[in-house]
Design a protein around this motif. Structure first.
Motif, PDB file in Angstrom:
ATOM      1  N   ALA A 133       0.828  -1.207   0.000  1.00 49.79           N
ATOM      2  CA  ALA A 133       0.000   0.000   0.000  1.00 49.79           C
ATOM      3  C   ALA A 133       0.862   1.256   0.000  1.00 49.79           C
ATOM      4  O   ALA A 133       0.532   2.246  -0.672  1.00 49.79           O
ATOM      5  CB  ALA A 133      -0.919  -0.009   1.222  1.00 49.79           C
ATOM      6  N   LEU A 178       2.184   1.851  -3.457  1.00 49.22           N
ATOM      7  CA  LEU A 178       1.107   2.364  -4.300  1.00 49.22           C
ATOM      8  C   LEU A 178       0.887   3.849  -4.041  1.00 49.22           C
ATOM      9  O   LEU A 178       0.764   4.657  -4.977  1.00 49.22           O
ATOM     10  CB  LEU A 178      -0.171   1.577  -4.035  1.00 49.22           C
ATOM     11  CG  LEU A 178      -1.395   1.885  -4.892  1.00 49.22           C
ATOM     12  CD1 LEU A 178      -1.115   1.641  -6.360  1.00 49.22           C
ATOM     13  CD2 LEU A 178      -2.586   1.045  -4.415  1.00 49.22           C
ATOM     14  N   GLY A 182      -3.880   3.817  -2.469  1.00 45.50           N
ATOM     15  CA  GLY A 182      -2.820   3.519  -1.519  1.00 45.50           C
ATOM     16  C   GLY A 182      -3.187   3.921  -0.099  1.00 45.50           C
ATOM     17  O   GLY A 182      -2.948   3.176   0.855  1.00 45.50           O
ATOM     18  N   ARG A 223      -3.676   1.447   3.080  1.00 43.94           N
ATOM     19  CA  ARG A 223      -2.602   1.619   4.063  1.00 43.94           C
ATOM     20  C   ARG A 223      -3.119   1.786   5.488  1.00 43.94           C
ATOM     21  O   ARG A 223      -2.434   1.428   6.444  1.00 43.94           O
ATOM     22  CB  ARG A 223      -1.775   2.845   3.656  1.00 43.94           C
ATOM     23  CG  ARG A 223      -0.453   3.013   4.386  1.00 43.94           C
ATOM     24  CD  ARG A 223       0.388   4.080   3.718  1.00 43.94           C
ATOM     25  NE  ARG A 223       1.703   4.179   4.334  1.00 43.94           N
ATOM     26  CZ  ARG A 223       2.062   5.122   5.207  1.00 43.94           C
ATOM     27  NH1 ARG A 223       1.187   6.051   5.543  1.00 43.94           N
ATOM     28  NH2 ARG A 223       3.276   5.139   5.721  1.00 43.94           N
TER      29      ARG A 223
END
Length: 350
Positions: free
Chosen positions: A33, A36, A52, A56
């Motif tokens: 994440a 990303l 992301g 995350r």
């Protein structure tokens, strides 16, 4: 990565993170994440950055990195608002409600949960998230029985979703219906939890099952559950995409250890659980850990009644301040047991 196709890589990173959700790979999910998010920021790809951020948040909280989690909430609110992505704003608002639940600000949590419904429209995951947050609020307030009828109906309509059956079993226990709870728990544990899917509902299903095993004094199922939860030791149990938190994994491991007679291990787990929950501002979580610790002490050899009483007094005071009527009642019930002999355990089935 070799294709140099940013859209393909973004999808691969996001999909891989989702696939790993139930595989006890929290650090791996966080790394995916974070990559990303950073690629989205570096390339001014807002959609990638939002994905992301949304992926995350939960692993950050699971790992107890609450400052970074709060920063993620604020960035998701800001960026989602700038581009008009209501689902992203809804996710961030749901996490704000989660933080309020953890701290014991239940009126704020309920207000924010209702805002999430307005923001998300017809998105089904958010509707279920609202139900989960409302249940968490009512449970803390000692009002979980109000939702028992709806919860039973949902489980009847979706019999193959183990998380809701586990929640129903716990709800029956809290409503004083141990026979109904045991029946639901038997259905849940029929395959010794082998059929609990490795998805984002796995951690909460196992945690709720552990509560049932402890409260029913089912040592056989406690022995089944301990190794399934052990890989998440040192972490918080965050429900699904971040609707609520079942506290530190160590709390559940401590209660399981005590049920299995390993009181030394239980002490280590409860100490770690309380430290983690307090470090993230989880005052409501800490109440439940102190209650679980006291219950374990009351069944230990030698019956550490004085320590149990001190834990119960601290838990009761905090619960009363936070409006956790259910925890107050539980503390009072356990307090009367500090001078009584411990109950006999349920025998292990062969």
């Amino acid at each position: 990565r070799r294709s140099d196709d940013e859209r393909a890589l973004a999808m691969a990173l996001a999909t891989r993170s989702l696939v790993l959700w139930g595989a006890d790979a929290v650090e791996g999910r966080l790394a995916l994440a974070t990559e990303l998010l950073e690629r989205g920021r570096a390339r001014s790809r807002t959609g990638m950055a939002l994905d992301g951020l949304e992926l995350r948040g939960v692993p950050l909280l699971e790992l107890g990195r609450v400052a970074a989690f709060d920063e993620t909430i604020e960035e998701l609110l800001r960026l989602g608002g700038e581009v008009g992505k209501r689902v992203s704003v809804a996710q961030a608002t749901q996490w704000r409600a989660l933080r309020a639940l953890m701290a014991g600000r239940f009126e704020e949590a309920e207000r924010l949960a209702a805002e999430v419904l307005d923001l998300s429209g017809d998105a089904p995951n958010f509707a279920l998230g609202y139900a989960a947050q409302l249940y968490a609020t009512r449970r803390a307030q000692g009002r979980a029985e109000e939702l028992l009828g709806g919860l039973t109906a949902y489980v009847d309509e979706h019999p193959d979703v183990p998380a809701w059956r586990a929640l129903l079993a716990v709800a029956h226990l809290e409503a004083g219906r141990p026979q109904e709870a045991a029946a639901e728990f038997d259905r849940l544990a029929a395959s010794r939890f082998a059929d609990v899917p490795r998805s984002w509902i796995r951690p909460v299903t196992l945690a709720l099952a552990a509560e049932c095993a402890v409260l029913l004094d089912d040592r056989e199922r406690a022995a089944d559950l301990e190794p399934l939860l052990a890989p998440r030791r040192g972490q918080l149990l965050v429900v699904a995409s971040g609707t609520s938190c079942e506290g530190a994994v160590d709390r559940h491991l401590g209660a399981l250890a005590a049920t299995l007679g390993d009181h030394e291990a239980a002490e280590v787990h409860f100490t770690a659980a309380l430290a983690l929950e307090l470090s993230v501002g989880g005052h409501a979580l800490a109440v439940r850990t102190r209650l679980a610790h006291a219950r374990a002490l009351l069944r230990a050899p030698g019956r550490a009644g004085a320590r149990a009483a001190a834990l119960l007094d601290t838990a009761r005071t905090a619960a009363a301040e936070l409006g956790m009527a259910g925890a107050v009642a539980e503390a009072d019930a356990l307090r009367t047991a500090t001078s009584e002999p411990p109950p006999e355990g349920r025998a292990v089935r062969s």
